[in-house]
Each structure stands twice: as C-alpha cells, then as structure tokens.
Design an enzyme around this catalytic site. Structure first.
Site, PDB file in Angstrom:
ATOM      1  N   LYS A  87     -85.639  94.361  69.944  1.00 17.99           N
ATOM      2  CA  LYS A  87     -86.436  95.564  69.680  1.00 17.99           C
ATOM      3  C   LYS A  87     -85.582  96.563  68.901  1.00 17.99           C
ATOM      4  O   LYS A  87     -84.480  96.930  69.338  1.00 17.99           O
ATOM      5  CB  LYS A  87     -86.862  96.156  71.034  1.00 17.99           C
ATOM      6  CG  LYS A  87     -88.144  96.926  71.002  1.00 17.99           C
ATOM      7  CD  LYS A  87     -88.570  97.245  72.437  1.00 17.99           C
ATOM      8  CE  LYS A  87     -89.843  98.041  72.463  1.00 17.99           C
ATOM      9  NZ  LYS A  87     -90.140  98.515  73.823  1.00 17.99           N
TER      10      LYS A  87
HETATM   11  O1  G3P Z   1     -94.110 100.168  74.991  1.00 28.71           O
HETATM   12  C1  G3P Z   1     -93.798 101.501  74.752  1.00 28.71           C
HETATM   13  C2  G3P Z   1     -93.804 102.258  75.990  1.00 28.71           C
HETATM   14  O2  G3P Z   1     -92.789 101.839  76.834  1.00 28.71           O
HETATM   15  C3  G3P Z   1     -93.919 103.710  75.886  1.00 28.71           C
HETATM   16  O3  G3P Z   1     -94.856 104.028  76.816  1.00 28.71           O
HETATM   17  O4  G3P Z   1     -96.010 105.425  78.407  1.00 28.71           O
HETATM   18  O5  G3P Z   1     -93.615 105.902  77.825  1.00 28.71           O
HETATM   19  O6  G3P Z   1     -95.430 106.351  76.178  1.00 28.71           O
HETATM   20  P1  G3P Z   1     -94.978 105.512  77.332  1.00 28.71           P
END
Ligand code: G3P
Length: 218
Positions: A87
């Site tokens: 990633k």
């Molecule tokens: O896959 C991306 C993710 O981990 C971010 O999610 O909920 O932290 O915006 P969030």
C-alpha cells in the site's frame, strides 16, 4: 464485487472469513495502532498472521515518504507472504514507487486518494488497486460516492485494469451504493458486511415458517 474487511482485528477477520464471502483485508498504521500492534517486528508478524487467516489479498502499508524508502519497505513487505499487496500513499514519490513496483510485478494499492486526477495518475503508474476514501469525503460535506462514479467513468473510457477499491466505507448503504456504481472492491468494517444480512421480513418470515412446521409436531 470483492469484499475486503478494513481492520487489523484478528477476531473480526476470522468472523468475516468464516462467513465465506471474504476476498481480502486492508490495514493501515492507524488500524494497527488501534489493536495495540506497534513496532516494526510486531507489525510484520501481524501481517503474516492475517495472511494465514484469509485466502485473499492483504494490503500492507509503507511508512516511508521517499522513493528509496518506499521501495526498500515495499520489497520487504512483498517478500513476507505472496498475499501481500504493497500500500503506497498518493504522493509524488508514491507515484514513482507505484510504477517501480508495477514494472517488477509487485502488486500495489494506492491509498489516500481523494480526486479523479489522483486516481488517473495511480492507474497510469500501474497500481493494482486504487483506494478512494469515500467516508472521509462525506465527513467534509463532499460526495464520496460521486468520486467512485467519476473514477469508474475514467477507467472505463480507457480500459485501465486498476481495480477501484472503495475505501473508508462506514456503513452498509455505502456498500450497496458502491456496488451500483461498479466499484470492483469494497473495504469496510465487519458491521458494513453484517448489515447486508438483515431484513425484518426475513426474521418474521422465518419465525412463521418454523412455527407452522412445528404445528405438526406438537
Ligand atoms: O481503507 C481506508 C480506511 O482505513 C479509512 O477509513 O474510516 O478511517 O476513514 P476511515
């Protein structure tokens, strides 16, 4: 549509895997920290533990921000397990690293994507997956789903093979909407997958079927 779970929690990964519909896992340094996994050695071991639970791709994030560092880290991550996808953040050095990994046959997930232009660059650089963060756009009053639709249009116009991995999914409706828009993959919390199961008419219907079946047995 592939289903990934966005967590570093092994119990939740096992639960999703047991359901039989899991295609992979995405993680990031924040998700690792949330599970108390810190320090390079522990983080690398955790990636391997995750790979041993799931059959599919497991995204492991580089933390360097320069090309040489990303390449060094990414090559080490890719050697950990054949399910690892490296990633890489959508920054200038990251684009160079995406191209490098693509040329070497190392699979990548371009993360922190918030615009169609960034997604176009990721595809040009040969990313395997591109991760538009739709929930974080919604958080700032910008339509995250619209970004998924724009990327779908651009990729289809030119036949890019990069898979759209709808990320930062927060709830079940995000999953449904991303499926309608043609996202190749969604990654979200276990609750966003569990929510797909539920319908009150299913529960009422099942209760009635079982009650009627049991009439003959009483
Ligand atoms: O896959 C991306 C993710 O981990 C971010 O999610 O909920 O932290 O915006 P969030």
């Amino acid at each position: 549509m592939k289903f990934f779970i966005d967590t570093a929690n092994l119990d939740q990964i096992r639960e999703a895997q047991d359901l039989g519909v899991l295609d992979g896992v995405t993680t990031n340094p924040s998700l690792m920290a949330k599970e108390g996994i810190t320090g390079e050695k522990n983080i690398l071991k955790h990636y391997v533990d995750i790979c041993e639970i799931v059959d599919g791709d497991v995204s492991a994030e580089v933390v360097s921000t320069d090309f040489d560092g990303m390449v060094r880290e990414g090559e080490a991550l890719a050697k950990l397990h054949d399910q690892i996808v490296v990633k890489v953040p959508m920054i200038k050095e990251g684009v160079k690293a995406l191209k490098y990994f693509s040329d070497k046959g190392i699979r990548t997930n371009c993360t922190l994507v918030f615009s169609p232009g960034q997604a176009l660059l990721a595809a040009k650089a040969g990313a395997t997956y591109v991760s538009p963060f739709l929930g974080r756009l919604d958080d700032i009053s910008t339509d995250g789903l619209n970004l998924i639709a724009e990327i779908r249009l651009i990729y289809d116009n030119y036949g890019f093979n990069t898979q759209i991995l709808a990320a930062s999914i927060r709830h079940t409706m995000h999953v449904i909407d991303c499926a309608k828009l043609g996202a190749d993959v969604m990654t979200g919390p276990l609750s966003s997958i569990d929510g797909l199961l539920r319908h009150p008419l299913t529960d009422i219907g099942l209760e009635k079927f079982l009650a009627d079946y049991n009439k003959g047995n009483s």
